[in-house]
Design a protein around this motif. Sequence first.
Motif, PDB file in Angstrom:
ATOM      1  N   ASP A 187      -2.128 -36.383   1.886  1.00 33.32           N
ATOM      2  CA  ASP A 187      -4.181 -35.815   1.477  1.00 33.32           C
ATOM      3  C   ASP A 187      -4.916 -37.365   0.871  1.00 33.32           C
ATOM      4  O   ASP A 187      -5.715 -37.630   1.452  1.00 33.32           O
ATOM      5  CB  ASP A 187      -4.345 -34.621   1.954  1.00 33.32           C
ATOM      6  CG  ASP A 187      -3.005 -34.227   3.399  1.00 33.32           C
ATOM      7  OD1 ASP A 187      -3.188 -34.885   3.937  1.00 33.32           O
ATOM      8  OD2 ASP A 187      -3.558 -32.630   3.290  1.00 33.32           O
ATOM      9  N   GLY A 188      -5.434 -36.843  -0.170  1.00 31.93           N
ATOM     10  CA  GLY A 188      -5.436 -37.629  -1.909  1.00 31.93           C
ATOM     11  C   GLY A 188      -5.225 -38.693  -1.164  1.00 31.93           C
ATOM     12  O   GLY A 188      -6.634 -39.501  -0.992  1.00 31.93           O
ATOM     13  N   ILE A 189      -3.703 -39.469  -1.078  1.00 35.96           N
ATOM     14  CA  ILE A 189      -3.681 -40.806  -0.578  1.00 35.96           C
ATOM     15  C   ILE A 189      -4.861 -41.275   0.937  1.00 35.96           C
ATOM     16  O   ILE A 189      -5.413 -42.398   0.438  1.00 35.96           O
ATOM     17  CB  ILE A 189      -2.644 -41.231  -0.643  1.00 35.96           C
ATOM     18  CG1 ILE A 189      -1.827 -41.366  -1.222  1.00 35.96           C
ATOM     19  CG2 ILE A 189      -2.493 -42.166   0.204  1.00 35.96           C
ATOM     20  CD1 ILE A 189      -0.011 -41.326  -1.444  1.00 35.96           C
ATOM     21  N   LEU A 190      -4.446 -40.484   1.765  1.00 37.09           N
ATOM     22  CA  LEU A 190      -5.374 -40.646   2.846  1.00 37.09           C
ATOM     23  C   LEU A 190      -6.509 -40.792   3.236  1.00 37.09           C
ATOM     24  O   LEU A 190      -7.826 -41.967   3.212  1.00 37.09           O
ATOM     25  CB  LEU A 190      -4.957 -39.743   4.181  1.00 37.09           C
ATOM     26  CG  LEU A 190      -5.302 -40.138   5.413  1.00 37.09           C
ATOM     27  CD1 LEU A 190      -5.169 -41.255   5.841  1.00 37.09           C
ATOM     28  CD2 LEU A 190      -5.333 -38.342   6.415  1.00 37.09           C
ATOM     29  N   THR A 191      -7.105 -39.237   2.054  1.00 37.15           N
ATOM     30  CA  THR A 191      -9.026 -39.756   1.792  1.00 37.15           C
ATOM     31  C   THR A 191      -9.507 -40.895   1.370  1.00 37.15           C
ATOM     32  O   THR A 191     -10.443 -41.404   1.409  1.00 37.15           O
ATOM     33  CB  THR A 191      -9.160 -38.549   0.945  1.00 37.15           C
ATOM     34  OG1 THR A 191      -8.887 -37.617   1.841  1.00 37.15           O
ATOM     35  CG2 THR A 191     -10.955 -38.475   0.621  1.00 37.15           C
ATOM     36  N   PHE A 192      -8.799 -41.420   0.143  1.00 36.01           N
ATOM     37  CA  PHE A 192      -8.511 -42.409  -0.580  1.00 36.01           C
ATOM     38  C   PHE A 192      -8.802 -43.943   0.126  1.00 36.01           C
ATOM     39  O   PHE A 192      -9.531 -44.603   0.220  1.00 36.01           O
ATOM     40  CB  PHE A 192      -7.837 -42.915  -1.442  1.00 36.01           C
ATOM     41  CG  PHE A 192      -8.484 -41.967  -2.773  1.00 36.01           C
ATOM     42  CD1 PHE A 192      -9.825 -41.907  -3.253  1.00 36.01           C
ATOM     43  CD2 PHE A 192      -7.827 -41.318  -3.359  1.00 36.01           C
ATOM     44  CE1 PHE A 192     -10.377 -41.683  -4.173  1.00 36.01           C
ATOM     45  CE2 PHE A 192      -8.106 -40.102  -4.567  1.00 36.01           C
ATOM     46  CZ  PHE A 192      -9.350 -40.241  -4.807  1.00 36.01           C
ATOM     47  N   HIS A 193      -7.717 -44.392   1.560  1.00 34.16           N
ATOM     48  CA  HIS A 193      -8.079 -44.947   1.955  1.00 34.16           C
ATOM     49  C   HIS A 193      -8.744 -45.028   3.220  1.00 34.16           C
ATOM     50  O   HIS A 193      -9.496 -45.851   3.229  1.00 34.16           O
ATOM     51  CB  HIS A 193      -6.454 -44.989   3.155  1.00 34.16           C
ATOM     52  CG  HIS A 193      -6.413 -45.472   4.425  1.00 34.16           C
ATOM     53  ND1 HIS A 193      -6.090 -46.984   4.535  1.00 34.16           N
ATOM     54  CD2 HIS A 193      -6.857 -45.501   5.081  1.00 34.16           C
ATOM     55  CE1 HIS A 193      -6.156 -47.228   5.593  1.00 34.16           C
ATOM     56  NE2 HIS A 193      -6.745 -46.456   6.219  1.00 34.16           N
ATOM     57  N   ILE A 194      -9.875 -44.053   3.290  1.00 35.83           N
ATOM     58  CA  ILE A 194     -10.526 -44.023   4.119  1.00 35.83           C
ATOM     59  C   ILE A 194     -12.076 -44.539   4.023  1.00 35.83           C
ATOM     60  O   ILE A 194     -12.862 -45.040   4.304  1.00 35.83           O
ATOM     61  CB  ILE A 194     -10.857 -42.766   4.707  1.00 35.83           C
ATOM     62  CG1 ILE A 194     -10.052 -42.253   5.856  1.00 35.83           C
ATOM     63  CG2 ILE A 194     -12.065 -41.989   5.264  1.00 35.83           C
ATOM     64  CD1 ILE A 194      -9.407 -40.534   6.293  1.00 35.83           C
ATOM     65  N   GLN A 195     -12.311 -43.779   2.201  1.00 40.81           N
ATOM     66  CA  GLN A 195     -13.358 -44.707   1.503  1.00 40.81           C
ATOM     67  C   GLN A 195     -13.719 -45.748   1.136  1.00 40.81           C
ATOM     68  O   GLN A 195     -15.056 -46.297   1.302  1.00 40.81           O
ATOM     69  CB  GLN A 195     -13.327 -42.813   0.642  1.00 40.81           C
ATOM     70  CG  GLN A 195     -13.491 -42.076   0.913  1.00 40.81           C
ATOM     71  CD  GLN A 195     -14.722 -41.769   1.597  1.00 40.81           C
ATOM     72  OE1 GLN A 195     -15.837 -42.370   1.115  1.00 40.81           O
ATOM     73  NE2 GLN A 195     -14.484 -40.951   2.887  1.00 40.81           N
ATOM     74  N   SER A 196     -12.228 -46.189   1.253  1.00 39.88           N
ATOM     75  CA  SER A 196     -11.854 -48.013   0.806  1.00 39.88           C
ATOM     76  C   SER A 196     -12.097 -48.371   1.895  1.00 39.88           C
ATOM     77  O   SER A 196     -12.972 -49.890   2.065  1.00 39.88           O
ATOM     78  CB  SER A 196     -10.507 -47.914   0.311  1.00 39.88           C
ATOM     79  OG  SER A 196      -9.799 -47.626   1.120  1.00 39.88           O
ATOM     80  N   GLY A 197     -12.110 -48.000   3.236  1.00 36.77           N
ATOM     81  CA  GLY A 197     -12.112 -48.553   4.608  1.00 36.77           C
ATOM     82  C   GLY A 197     -13.561 -48.586   4.789  1.00 36.77           C
ATOM     83  O   GLY A 197     -14.033 -49.072   4.933  1.00 36.77           O
ATOM     84  N   LEU A 198     -14.370 -47.418   4.511  1.00 36.56           N
ATOM     85  CA  LEU A 198     -15.808 -47.015   4.768  1.00 36.56           C
ATOM     86  C   LEU A 198     -16.586 -48.546   3.883  1.00 36.56           C
ATOM     87  O   LEU A 198     -17.229 -48.695   4.325  1.00 36.56           O
ATOM     88  CB  LEU A 198     -16.213 -46.124   4.700  1.00 36.56           C
ATOM     89  CG  LEU A 198     -15.193 -45.074   5.961  1.00 36.56           C
ATOM     90  CD1 LEU A 198     -15.238 -42.941   5.797  1.00 36.56           C
ATOM     91  CD2 LEU A 198     -15.972 -45.129   7.285  1.00 36.56           C
ATOM     92  N   ILE A 199     -15.961 -48.492   2.176  1.00 38.37           N
ATOM     93  CA  ILE A 199     -16.714 -49.191   2.046  1.00 38.37           C
ATOM     94  C   ILE A 199     -16.747 -51.104   2.313  1.00 38.37           C
ATOM     95  O   ILE A 199     -17.346 -51.322   2.552  1.00 38.37           O
ATOM     96  CB  ILE A 199     -15.918 -49.028   0.307  1.00 38.37           C
ATOM     97  CG1 ILE A 199     -16.435 -47.328  -0.251  1.00 38.37           C
ATOM     98  CG2 ILE A 199     -17.021 -49.868  -0.613  1.00 38.37           C
ATOM     99  CD1 ILE A 199     -16.114 -47.047  -1.491  1.00 38.37           C
ATOM    100  N   LEU A 200     -15.568 -50.706   2.686  1.00 40.74           N
ATOM    101  CA  LEU A 200     -15.125 -52.473   3.482  1.00 40.74           C
ATOM    102  C   LEU A 200     -16.882 -52.539   4.481  1.00 40.74           C
ATOM    103  O   LEU A 200     -16.989 -53.601   4.851  1.00 40.74           O
ATOM    104  CB  LEU A 200     -13.439 -52.711   3.956  1.00 40.74           C
ATOM    105  CG  LEU A 200     -12.991 -53.041   2.649  1.00 40.74           C
ATOM    106  CD1 LEU A 200     -12.013 -52.756   3.485  1.00 40.74           C
ATOM    107  CD2 LEU A 200     -13.062 -54.008   2.029  1.00 40.74           C
TER     108      LEU A 200
END
Length: 192
Positions: free
Chosen positions: A39-52
């Motif tokens: 879940d933490g990995i998915l959260t960081f994936h989502i945040q990095s995608g939103l920053i992009l």
Amino acid sequence: MLNYGKTYRYLHWSMAILFIISIALIETKGVFNDEALNDGILTFHIQSGLILFALVWFRIGWRLTHSIPPIQPALHTLHKLGVLLVHIALYAMLIVIPFLGIVALQTRGINVNFLGFALPTIISESEGLQYSLALISYHQELGNIMIYSILAHLAFSLIHHFIWQDNTLTRMLPMSARFAPSRLLSSRMENS
């Protein structure tokens, strides 16, 4: 002006690193047996995608308001058109992929937050649940296309540099003068 300014170069390389991190994160999700870690990995994936997603708008704004250093020697008109279309496709994917991810999450009833701030709901779970699997599939497939597109972008940058010997790559490098193909060739000739 022989190369891009510092702002654009930092933006380019920051986005490249962030994209690699985002892909690495999602590729490792599910590898571990720890649900909280996944879940933490998915959260960081989502945040990095939103920053992009946020940075691509800034980058587009920069491109529209600043002149671009010319490629020297100049490219053929058809080649210029190809370069333009590839860049447009990359920018479009950097917008569409995160957008699809946001909508896919919302169709599953997941509130999407960006750095702690809730994003507006584009589609509710009741309205979009039937589209959820298709949206996730499109998000993943476009992500794969983006990976291949970036690898092609990298390959063509190297072809421009080492085969066609123009300044395409050196315009984006921080210390471009040291890596100019003509200097590499002349230093090889002098050392022979």
